[in-house]
Design an enzyme around this catalytic site. Structure first.
Site, mmCIF file in Angstrom:
data_model
loop_
_atom_site.group_PDB
_atom_site.id
_atom_site.type_symbol
_atom_site.label_atom_id
_atom_site.label_comp_id
_atom_site.label_asym_id
_atom_site.label_seq_id
_atom_site.Cartn_x
_atom_site.Cartn_y
_atom_site.Cartn_z
ATOM 1 N N ILE A 270 0.839 -1.202 0.000
ATOM 2 C CA ILE A 270 0.000 0.000 0.000
ATOM 3 C C ILE A 270 0.874 1.253 0.000
ATOM 4 O O ILE A 270 0.543 2.261 -0.635
ATOM 5 C CB ILE A 270 -0.942 0.012 1.230
ATOM 6 C CG1 ILE A 270 -1.866 -1.217 1.232
ATOM 7 C CG2 ILE A 270 -1.790 1.290 1.236
ATOM 8 C CD1 ILE A 270 -2.676 -1.399 2.522
ATOM 9 N N ASP B 123 15.552 1.051 8.872
ATOM 10 C CA ASP B 123 14.653 0.312 9.760
ATOM 11 C C ASP B 123 14.054 1.276 10.782
ATOM 12 O O ASP B 123 14.799 1.999 11.464
ATOM 13 C CB ASP B 123 15.450 -0.796 10.462
ATOM 14 C CG ASP B 123 14.549 -1.802 11.151
ATOM 15 O OD1 ASP B 123 13.444 -1.412 11.594
ATOM 16 O OD2 ASP B 123 14.947 -2.978 11.238
ATOM 17 N N ASN C 51 3.125 4.685 7.300
ATOM 18 C CA ASN C 51 2.444 3.507 6.748
ATOM 19 C C ASN C 51 3.091 2.183 7.160
ATOM 20 O O ASN C 51 2.406 1.163 7.235
ATOM 21 C CB ASN C 51 2.434 3.630 5.216
ATOM 22 C CG ASN C 51 2.138 2.308 4.541
ATOM 23 O OD1 ASN C 51 0.990 1.857 4.513
ATOM 24 N ND2 ASN C 51 3.170 1.652 4.016
ATOM 25 N N SER D 233 -5.973 0.556 11.422
ATOM 26 C CA SER D 233 -6.602 -0.639 10.830
ATOM 27 C C SER D 233 -7.980 -0.816 11.452
ATOM 28 O O SER D 233 -8.266 -0.267 12.519
ATOM 29 C CB SER D 233 -5.733 -1.871 11.142
ATOM 30 O OG SER D 233 -6.420 -3.065 10.891
ATOM 31 N N TYR E 98 -1.280 -7.347 17.160
ATOM 32 C CA TYR E 98 -1.564 -6.423 16.055
ATOM 33 C C TYR E 98 -2.718 -5.497 16.425
ATOM 34 O O TYR E 98 -2.648 -4.275 16.218
ATOM 35 C CB TYR E 98 -1.883 -7.227 14.796
ATOM 36 C CG TYR E 98 -2.108 -6.388 13.556
ATOM 37 C CD1 TYR E 98 -1.036 -5.792 12.892
ATOM 38 C CD2 TYR E 98 -3.386 -6.189 13.043
ATOM 39 C CE1 TYR E 98 -1.237 -5.025 11.752
ATOM 40 C CE2 TYR E 98 -3.604 -5.431 11.902
ATOM 41 C CZ TYR E 98 -2.526 -4.844 11.255
ATOM 42 O OH TYR E 98 -2.720 -4.083 10.127
ATOM 43 N N LYS F 17 -2.497 -1.449 16.670
ATOM 44 C CA LYS F 17 -3.261 -0.534 15.809
ATOM 45 C C LYS F 17 -4.225 0.322 16.632
ATOM 46 O O LYS F 17 -4.535 1.457 16.259
ATOM 47 C CB LYS F 17 -3.994 -1.323 14.724
ATOM 48 C CG LYS F 17 -3.040 -1.926 13.678
ATOM 49 C CD LYS F 17 -2.198 -0.870 12.978
ATOM 50 C CE LYS F 17 -1.350 -1.432 11.853
ATOM 51 N NZ LYS F 17 -0.549 -0.409 11.168
ATOM 52 N N THR G 85 -9.403 -5.889 5.966
ATOM 53 C CA THR G 85 -8.471 -6.734 5.217
ATOM 54 C C THR G 85 -8.471 -6.351 3.735
ATOM 55 O O THR G 85 -9.521 -6.366 3.081
ATOM 56 C CB THR G 85 -8.863 -8.211 5.357
ATOM 57 O OG1 THR G 85 -9.026 -8.491 6.744
ATOM 58 C CG2 THR G 85 -7.811 -9.121 4.771
ATOM 59 N N VAL G 86 -7.278 -6.008 3.226
ATOM 60 C CA VAL G 86 -7.130 -5.508 1.854
ATOM 61 C C VAL G 86 -6.766 -6.664 0.921
ATOM 62 O O VAL G 86 -6.089 -7.621 1.319
ATOM 63 C CB VAL G 86 -6.034 -4.417 1.806
ATOM 64 C CG1 VAL G 86 -5.850 -3.868 0.394
ATOM 65 C CG2 VAL G 86 -6.371 -3.282 2.776
ATOM 66 N N ASP H 120 -1.003 -8.762 -0.604
ATOM 67 C CA ASP H 120 -0.196 -9.827 0.023
ATOM 68 C C ASP H 120 -0.462 -9.949 1.523
ATOM 69 O O ASP H 120 -0.661 -11.046 2.047
ATOM 70 C CB ASP H 120 1.303 -9.558 -0.186
ATOM 71 C CG ASP H 120 1.710 -9.742 -1.630
ATOM 72 O OD1 ASP H 120 0.904 -10.290 -2.413
ATOM 73 O OD2 ASP H 120 2.833 -9.320 -1.983
HETATM 74 N N1 LIG Z 1 -3.046 -5.331 3.992
HETATM 75 C C1 LIG Z 1 -4.051 -5.214 4.831
HETATM 76 O O1 LIG Z 1 -5.012 -6.010 4.838
HETATM 77 C C2 LIG Z 1 -4.056 -4.070 5.812
HETATM 78 C C3 LIG Z 1 -5.234 -3.747 6.507
HETATM 79 C C4 LIG Z 1 -5.206 -2.707 7.430
HETATM 80 C C5 LIG Z 1 -4.034 -1.993 7.653
HETATM 81 N N2 LIG Z 1 -2.900 -2.352 6.975
HETATM 82 C C6 LIG Z 1 -1.675 -1.600 7.254
HETATM 83 O O2 LIG Z 1 -1.157 -1.101 6.043
HETATM 84 C C7 LIG Z 1 0.249 -0.897 6.174
HETATM 85 C C8 LIG Z 1 0.936 -1.424 4.908
HETATM 86 O O3 LIG Z 1 0.613 -2.789 4.761
HETATM 87 P P1 LIG Z 1 0.698 -3.559 3.361
HETATM 88 O O4 LIG Z 1 -0.587 -4.241 3.168
HETATM 89 O O5 LIG Z 1 1.210 -2.680 2.301
HETATM 90 O O6 LIG Z 1 1.782 -4.696 3.751
HETATM 91 P P2 LIG Z 1 3.246 -5.031 3.188
HETATM 92 O O7 LIG Z 1 3.190 -5.205 1.713
HETATM 93 O O8 LIG Z 1 3.717 -6.160 4.045
HETATM 94 O O9 LIG Z 1 4.103 -3.726 3.478
HETATM 95 C C9 LIG Z 1 4.575 -3.416 4.759
HETATM 96 C C10 LIG Z 1 5.579 -2.309 4.618
HETATM 97 O O10 LIG Z 1 6.031 -1.923 5.930
HETATM 98 C C11 LIG Z 1 7.453 -1.891 5.896
HETATM 99 N N3 LIG Z 1 8.027 -2.154 7.214
HETATM 100 C C12 LIG Z 1 7.684 -3.109 8.120
HETATM 101 N N4 LIG Z 1 8.467 -3.032 9.208
HETATM 102 C C13 LIG Z 1 9.333 -1.994 8.979
HETATM 103 C C14 LIG Z 1 10.385 -1.409 9.716
HETATM 104 N N5 LIG Z 1 10.746 -1.875 10.916
HETATM 105 N N6 LIG Z 1 11.061 -0.359 9.180
HETATM 106 C C15 LIG Z 1 10.732 0.117 7.939
HETATM 107 N N7 LIG Z 1 9.737 -0.405 7.199
HETATM 108 C C16 LIG Z 1 9.053 -1.446 7.710
HETATM 109 C C17 LIG Z 1 7.854 -2.956 4.882
HETATM 110 O O11 LIG Z 1 9.178 -2.665 4.463
HETATM 111 P P3 LIG Z 1 10.191 -3.809 3.897
HETATM 112 O O12 LIG Z 1 10.014 -3.725 2.420
HETATM 113 O O13 LIG Z 1 11.510 -3.372 4.387
HETATM 114 O O14 LIG Z 1 9.753 -5.126 4.478
HETATM 115 C C18 LIG Z 1 6.808 -2.744 3.822
HETATM 116 O O15 LIG Z 1 7.159 -1.707 2.946
HETATM 117 C C19 LIG Z 1 0.656 -1.579 7.477
HETATM 118 O O16 LIG Z 1 0.811 -0.624 8.507
HETATM 119 C C20 LIG Z 1 -0.542 -2.474 7.783
HETATM 120 O O17 LIG Z 1 -0.689 -2.771 9.145
HETATM 121 C C21 LIG Z 1 -2.886 -3.351 6.057
#
Ligand SMILES: NC(=O)c1ccc[n+]([C@@H]2O[C@H](COP(=O)([O-])OP(=O)(O)OC[C@H]3O[C@@H](n4cnc5c(N)ncnc54)[C@H](OP(=O)(O)O)[C@@H]3O)[C@@H](O)[C@H]2O)c1
Length: 249
Positions: A17, A59, A86, A137, A150, A154, A181-182, A185
């Protein structure tokens, strides 16, 4: 060109995202600092996105790491108008399997990162009278099974958003987005644990009021709105993108 010349840091934007949010700001004329933990990946993503994207890899699990990322973003952009917190992790498991290491990793990546990245960016955001949008979330709004750490993280992001909004007004607006839930991945991580992931997905969709999952695009729209001047009288808001899930049964 809603965000023309705006300087934006999107954490966790080398994929998922966050990358979709970065693309949206870039398409509207902004310059965007891209973050992820791998400097190689961040460089590759920036090369693909073009010269308006600058690297800010690192990080965010420690206060020092957050500061380094913000300094890299400020160095590349020359200031900051919008901070999108994010980055996050999504560990799944019962309370029994959620040990101290998982708990700390979850809170460091999901909560500590939001506080300390924002803290490091405060002076620049104040100067720009900018704004912050955090990624909470549905798990910050309602309880869900097998994701207790989690959910707690959140919920903390949501409450941190409100506290920051109170403290930083009138200089900096602070809001958050709360998606269910999106269809990506991370969203499929839960379905993939079922014996039949497609059946688990279909049951989720059938039980949802709007009869589908949100896409990255649905979530990006909420971030773009809250970060824009269209939301100039909104602060302390937790905006669900959940197809009505948190509204009732
Ligand atoms: N997908 C869903 O269903 C959903 C629903 C509600 C909320 N969200 C929220 O949306 C956000 C993005 O999720 P996503 O779906 O895009 O998942 P994702 O594809 O797993 O992306 C997660 C991102 O967070 C980064 N990250 C995690 N830990 C980190 C750290 N310690 N330092 C720097 N970067 C870090 C990852 O970087 P790396 O590339 O280095 O791993 C990655 O770019 C999250 O906060 C998640 O909780 C997601």
């Amino acid at each position: 060109m809603e965000f023309k010349d705006k300087r934006v840091l999107v954490t966790g934007s080398a994929r998922g995202i966050g990358l979709a949010i970065a693309r949206r700001f870039l398409s509207e004329g902004a310059r965007v600092a891209i973050n992820g933990r791998s400097s190689t990946t961040v460089q590759e993503v920036c090369a693909e996105l073009g010269s308006a994207a600058v690297p800010a890899s690192g990080d965010l699990a420690s206060a020092g790491g957050c500061d380094e990322v913000v300094q890299a973003a400020l160095g590349g952009l020359g200031g900051l108008d919008i901070l999108i917190n994010n980055a996050g992790v999504f560990p799944i498991g019962s309370m029994e399997v959620t040990d101290e290491k998982i708990w700390d990793e979850t809170f460091n990546a999901n909560v500590k990162s939001v506080f300390f990245t924002s803290r490091s960016a405060l002076a620049a955001l104040r100067e720009a009278r900018g704004n912050i949008v955090n990624h909470s979330s549905i798990a910050g709004l309602i309880g869900l099974s097998n994701v207790s750490a989690y959910c707690a993280s959140k919920g903390a992001v949501l409450q941190l958003t409100k506290a920051m909004a109170m403290e930083l007004a009138p200089d900096i607006r602070v809001n958050c987005v709360c998606p269910t839930t999106v269809d990506n991945d991370m969203g499929w991580k839960g379905f993939n644990r079922a014996d039949d992931p497609q059946a688990a997905h279909d049951a989720f969709v059938a039980a949802s009021k709007l009869q589908r999952m949100p896409t990255n695009h649905d979530v990006v729209e909420a971030f773009a709105f809250l970060a824009s001047s269209r939301a100039s009288f909104m602060t302390g808001v937790a905006l669900p993108v959940d197809g009505g899930k948190s509204a009732g049964v």
